[in-house]
Design a protein around this motif. Structure first.
Motif, mmCIF file in Angstrom:
data_model
loop_
_atom_site.group_PDB
_atom_site.id
_atom_site.type_symbol
_atom_site.label_atom_id
_atom_site.label_comp_id
_atom_site.label_asym_id
_atom_site.label_seq_id
_atom_site.Cartn_x
_atom_site.Cartn_y
_atom_site.Cartn_z
ATOM 1 N N MET A 148 1.030 -0.959 0.003
ATOM 2 C CA MET A 148 -0.013 -0.122 -0.090
ATOM 3 C C MET A 148 0.823 1.196 0.034
ATOM 4 N N THR A 149 0.589 2.061 -0.619
ATOM 5 C CA THR A 149 1.288 3.312 -0.821
ATOM 6 C C THR A 149 1.151 4.410 0.303
ATOM 7 N N SER A 150 1.814 5.198 0.584
ATOM 8 C CA SER A 150 1.714 5.991 1.909
ATOM 9 C C SER A 150 1.012 7.262 1.104
ATOM 10 N N ALA A 151 0.246 7.961 1.931
ATOM 11 C CA ALA A 151 -0.250 9.379 1.464
ATOM 12 C C ALA A 151 0.735 10.267 1.066
ATOM 13 N N ALA A 152 0.623 10.920 -0.064
ATOM 14 C CA ALA A 152 1.565 12.208 -0.222
ATOM 15 C C ALA A 152 1.190 13.259 0.665
ATOM 16 N N VAL A 153 2.281 14.166 0.570
ATOM 17 C CA VAL A 153 2.093 15.268 1.491
ATOM 18 C C VAL A 153 1.329 16.331 0.779
ATOM 19 N N PRO A 154 0.283 17.121 1.424
ATOM 20 C CA PRO A 154 -0.787 17.966 0.583
ATOM 21 C C PRO A 154 0.202 19.023 -0.081
ATOM 22 N N ASP A 155 -0.410 19.820 -1.120
ATOM 23 C CA ASP A 155 0.110 20.892 -1.635
ATOM 24 C C ASP A 155 0.251 22.157 -0.668
ATOM 25 N N ASP B 248 -6.512 11.866 2.723
ATOM 26 C CA ASP B 248 -5.518 10.669 3.279
ATOM 27 C C ASP B 248 -6.332 9.140 3.184
ATOM 28 N N ARG B 249 -7.624 9.334 3.849
ATOM 29 C CA ARG B 249 -8.672 8.359 3.575
ATOM 30 C C ARG B 249 -8.808 7.832 2.144
ATOM 31 N N ALA B 250 -9.016 8.823 1.341
ATOM 32 C CA ALA B 250 -9.418 8.519 -0.107
ATOM 33 C C ALA B 250 -8.128 7.681 -0.781
ATOM 34 N N GLU B 251 -7.036 8.405 -0.402
ATOM 35 C CA GLU B 251 -5.946 7.838 -0.980
ATOM 36 C C GLU B 251 -5.614 6.385 -0.446
ATOM 37 N N ARG B 252 -5.851 6.292 0.678
ATOM 38 C CA ARG B 252 -5.710 4.676 1.160
ATOM 39 C C ARG B 252 -6.872 3.796 0.625
ATOM 40 N N ALA B 253 -8.110 4.442 0.576
ATOM 41 C CA ALA B 253 -8.926 3.574 -0.218
ATOM 42 C C ALA B 253 -8.516 2.928 -1.421
ATOM 43 N N GLU B 254 -8.171 4.231 -2.405
ATOM 44 C CA GLU B 254 -7.689 3.964 -3.577
ATOM 45 C C GLU B 254 -6.523 2.777 -3.841
#
Length: 416
Positions: free
Chosen positions: A1-8, A187-193
């Motif tokens: 699972m990929t980690s969530a990217a740092v927001p812009d 972060d939840r959306a990225e984890r779900a994806e």
């Protein structure tokens, strides 16, 4: 699972990442320029109003003009504080502490100070923001002593200033909580994806394994036929040339088919479904209607098979049930050919909708016990059949029956 990217944006960061954000940001986004410009104009407008009111000695905004030199100095310091707002994203705490002595005598810098304190509340953890705000609240009585408000008493002015600071803190905490909620949802959306991609990849791997297992069963069947014909040639060297030619033709076609099956297995195991253009259509999988062809192929290899088909509507069998029934018949014939060479085999199909599909393969127990096959097997044929039957919700039985014959029987559900 990929980690969530740092927001812009720094306002979308949790507490642990806020302090390190200035080092990562090298340029402002268009939204940053818009927000910073708006704050700059608001602080500059407050400075202009405060300067004008102080020069006219009007208490409209609770300002005290004081001597002329103090007014000029206050205006100059206010301009410097307003210009320093362009640095508030990088050093909010430093600017707030640098403005702390200015807050004692300056009125025109009040707007810029509120913007800087708001930035501290939004971008820094609550303990840091509380310390900075406490320091600014502590100098309020001293500031009102140096520049008293002619319109209200010092306690009333202190309460007024504290109320403004409290409103600003509440606004900043609301903005911070909202932006932390946004980063949490992102972060939840990225984890779900990422989890969905992982589930898709696992499903692909399971499907590849299933296809490879089916191809393994087909390959074992073909190689057993090839071995049977080769053994016939070995024990009948004096056979007629026509029979030898026919057996050699069967061996050649079986070997060619086995190579094609092996190539298909390797292709499935090496396939990269993510590569463009790599997805190739799979050949149709055999179903229950292909069992007669399987029996004819085994008979042509020299097996003695009695085949009985009592399925009411074989073309109406569900695809998954039909494939499982075919694999059961194939595994039963392969095992009979391997372990009971020359024995008669009885293959029976029966059933219908709501009744279920029954597949039975029976062969005589060889004299002296099962023979060791010339071609070693993986030893997982019946295990694979049992797994297929269990996944289909059916029942499987195999072993010697009361008559001493080896019997492989399966029942599969067939809904109407």
């Amino acid at each position: 699972m990929t980690s969530a990217a740092v927001p812009d944006h720094p306002w979308l960061l949790p507490n642990a990442l806020v302090a390190a954000e200035p080092a990562r940001r090298s340029r402002r986004t268009p939204r940053d320029w818009l927000v910073d410009g708006a704050f700059f104009l608001v602080a500059l407008g407050f400075l202009a109003v405060a300067h004008d009111d102080a020069r006219q000695a009007a208490p409209t905004f609770a300002l005290n003009a004081g001597p002329a030199w103090l007014l000029d100095t206050d205006t100059l310091v206010g301009l410097l504080c307003v210009a320093a707002l362009w640095l508030r994203r990088r050093w909010p705490v430093g600017l707030a502490l640098a403005m702390l002595p200015i807050a004692v005598f300056s009125v025109t810098a009040a707007g810029a100070m509120l913007v800087v304190l708001f930035t501290v509340v939004v971008h820094r953890p609550l303990p840091v923001a509380s310390g900075v705000l406490g320091a600014h609240l502590a100098v309020v009585p001293l500031s009102l002593t140096v520049r008293p408000d002619p319109g209200m008493s010092q306690p009333a002015a202190t309460v007024f200033v504290a109320t403004i600071l409290g409103a600003m803190v509440a606004w900043g905490m609301f903005v911070r909580a909202r932006r932390q909620l946004v980063v949490s949802l992102r972060d939840r959306a990225e984890r779900a994806e990422a989890e969905q991609q992982l589930r898709v990849e696992q499903a692909r791997q399971v499907e590849r394994t299933r296809i490879a297992r089916e191809m393994h069963d087909v390959l074992a069947h073909r190689i057993s036929l090839l071995s049977l014909h080769a053994g016939a040639l070995e024990f009948r060297p004096d056979a007629a040339p026509e029979e030898i030619a026919r057996a050699a033709g069967v061996i050649r076609s079986s070997a060619h088919a086995a190579l094609e099956d092996l190539r298909a297995v390797i292709g499935v195991l090496r396939a990269d479904t993510d590569a463009p253009g790599s997805a190739t259509p799979e050949p149709p999988q055999p179903t229950l209607t292909d069992v007669p062809a399987l029996v004819r192929e085994s008979r042509s290899a020299g097996m003695r098979i009695e085949f009985t088909d009592r399925v009411t509507t074989p073309e109406a069998v569900p695809a998954a049930i039909g494939r499982t029934g075919y694999r059961i018949a194939q595994e039963g014939l392969t095992n009979a050919r391997k372990h009971a060479a020359g024995a008669a085999v009885d293959v029976r199909l029966s059933g219908g909708p709501d009744e279920g599909l029954t597949v039975r393969i029976r062969n005589r127990w060889p004299v002296g016990g099962p023979t060791t096959p010339d071609i070693p097997g993986a030893g997982t044929g019946l295990v694979g059949v049992a797994e297929r039957v269990a996944l289909a919700g059916g029942r499987l039985e195999y072993g010697r029956d009361g008559a001493g014959d080896f019997r492989l029987a399966a029942w599969l559900p067939w809904p109407a």
